[in-house]
Write an enzyme that holds these catalytic residues in place. Structure first.
Site, PDB file in Angstrom:
ATOM      1  N   SER A 154      -1.719   9.844   2.237  1.00 34.72           N
ATOM      2  CA  SER A 154      -1.073   8.394   0.859  1.00 34.72           C
ATOM      3  C   SER A 154      -2.157   7.501   1.006  1.00 34.72           C
ATOM      4  O   SER A 154      -1.636   6.909   0.348  1.00 34.72           O
ATOM      5  CB  SER A 154       0.473   8.414   1.447  1.00 34.72           C
ATOM      6  OG  SER A 154       0.217   8.144   2.637  1.00 34.72           O
ATOM      7  N   ASP A 178       4.925  -0.717   7.349  1.00 40.53           N
ATOM      8  CA  ASP A 178       5.811   0.326   8.124  1.00 40.53           C
ATOM      9  C   ASP A 178       5.031   0.515   8.876  1.00 40.53           C
ATOM     10  O   ASP A 178       4.926   1.607  10.029  1.00 40.53           O
ATOM     11  CB  ASP A 178       5.955   1.593   6.916  1.00 40.53           C
ATOM     12  CG  ASP A 178       4.546   2.146   6.479  1.00 40.53           C
ATOM     13  OD1 ASP A 178       3.306   1.591   7.028  1.00 40.53           O
ATOM     14  OD2 ASP A 178       5.270   3.171   5.599  1.00 40.53           O
ATOM     15  N   HIS A 187       0.640   2.735   5.957  1.00 44.62           N
ATOM     16  CA  HIS A 187       0.717   2.112   4.895  1.00 44.62           C
ATOM     17  C   HIS A 187      -0.491   0.810   5.053  1.00 44.62           C
ATOM     18  O   HIS A 187       0.651   0.128   4.394  1.00 44.62           O
ATOM     19  CB  HIS A 187       1.202   2.321   3.744  1.00 44.62           C
ATOM     20  CG  HIS A 187       1.840   4.128   3.338  1.00 44.62           C
ATOM     21  ND1 HIS A 187       2.931   4.366   4.821  1.00 44.62           N
ATOM     22  CD2 HIS A 187       0.701   5.270   3.045  1.00 44.62           C
ATOM     23  CE1 HIS A 187       3.138   5.680   4.784  1.00 44.62           C
ATOM     24  NE2 HIS A 187       2.456   6.077   3.459  1.00 44.62           N
TER      25      HIS A 187
END
Lengths: 258, 258
Positions: free
Chosen positions: B54, B231, B234
């Protein structure tokens, strides 16, 4: 693990910046001086000051204005992104970076606060991005400025700076806009004249030129104007990240400007 | 206006990356190979592929996955910021950049889609950032992986890649976390073992190493962990902008890695 500079060959980036420079040439009033190889303006323990308007200010916290190298003091724009890259690559060199950009400023307003917000800091490298408000606020009736007044005031500011700080390295950043948001067709070609005036001032005072308009013009091949600056004036994170890379390429001497 | 490379002197950046590398050394399992000067991996008309999870995906639009150099296809993360810098500096070199990162991927999931999402594209430069999910998903019970499985699978992936694409230049990006958000103390020292495994894999396969954890460790001197990644995993825009600068410094050969 150890890093060291690769300085023995002409790099892809070099050839590429030549191309970018070629594009830049279309939109600026560069004098036709002979090309020069340049060194990095950054030396160990040097003090770097970013000056300008809201694009440089980028939400910096005035309560930390005297604290070098702290994100809160540097805001969230290109100045911080460039500083973060420099400081992280060079955690032990004693580099100190300040930001004293103020939203809404025009060049005469830099002059009003120059003693406290520039000369008193005695920067080794002074980077200035100013001009879009000189046109914008004239267009919206808040200011009676002209291109001639901008150039006169900018010349006076750099002459004053050079007299007070004879050894300062000056970086003049090209004013830029993206054609979206608040930027209307009525801004042109006048805005191009402000960019050309900034380039003349940079050349007269021996400043290094950062071709932000040329950079954004090239960037439009990959994303639309609003991706880079939603209102056409204030860069997005992507726009600020791109500015930081170009600023570093120019200031660190990976590029030379004719 | 014309740009050209300044390639005749040791620069501030060179010395600075030495310092960053020194920090990196504390946290990585670098083999003690002799230092080497490196050239840029980027050549005219080369094809660059970003692969990973991601962090690389960063919201890219799958509908444009086959379109090189387009922001929608490249997402909003470090891959796009690095590509934008490269493409804007080099608008005429024929560089083509793709992103095929997929959120949630672990190294074995790269292998499952490798033929279509890597080998079929025949990249000249392949950049991979993978590993945080291999630990995270094991910690939260979604996956039974271990450091040994990660290293075995990563080795097999690069061996397969080298066999199919003998001339590909491989870039292995150091997995990283910031100590905030979802990242708990229970991740350590195990996460450091994943980073060390990635470095061993990079060295065994002649890949260039991008020291992202070392970079973020150095960046904590200037802003707190959550500024770089809310977080802990990310990156924020500031984190992505910093990653893009470091990725370019390594890949363009301004830094060499021992």
């Amino acid at each position: 693990m150890r890093h060291d500079i690769q300085s023995t060959r002409r790099s892809f980036l070099g050839a590429s910046l030549a191309a970018a420079g070629g594009i830049g040439a279309a939109g600026c009033a560069s004098t036709a001086a002979a090309p020069q190889r340049r060194s990095s303006l950054l030396t160990p323990n040097c003090k770097v000051l970013f000056q300008g308007d809201s694009i440089t200010d980028a939400g910096r916290d005035r309560n930390h204005a005297d604290q070098p190298n702290a994100q809160a003091a540097l805001g969230d724009g290109y100045a911080w992104f460039a500083a973060a890259g420099l400081l992280t690559a060079a955690p032990t060199t004693g580099l100190r970076v300040w930001n004293r950009g103020v939203s809404g400023n025009k060049v005469f307003q830099l002059a009003e606060r120059w003693q406290a917000d520039c000369l008193a800091l005695v920067p080794d490298v002074l980077s200035i991005l100013i001009g879009v408000n000189d046109l914008w606020h004239a267009k919206n009736g808040e200011y009676q400025g002209t291109v001639a007044i901008y150039e006169r005031d900018y010349d006076a500011l750099l002459a004053r700076t050079r007299q007070a700080l004879p050894s300062v390295q000056i970086v003049v950043c090209e004013p830029f806009v993206l054609r979206c948001g608040a930027v209307k067709d009525t801004w042109f070609p006048e805005f191009d004249h402000y960019r050309a005036a900034a380039r003349r001032v940079a050349d007269r005072h021996g400043a290094r030129w950062v071709p932000f308009q040329a950079m954004f013009d090239a960037a439009l091949a990959y994303a639309p104007p609003a991706h880079w600056a939603g209102d056409g004036v204030h860069p997005s994170a992507a726009g600020a990240a791109l500015m930081a890379q170009t600023w570093r390429d120019v200031v660190e001497g990976r590029a030379t400007v004719r």
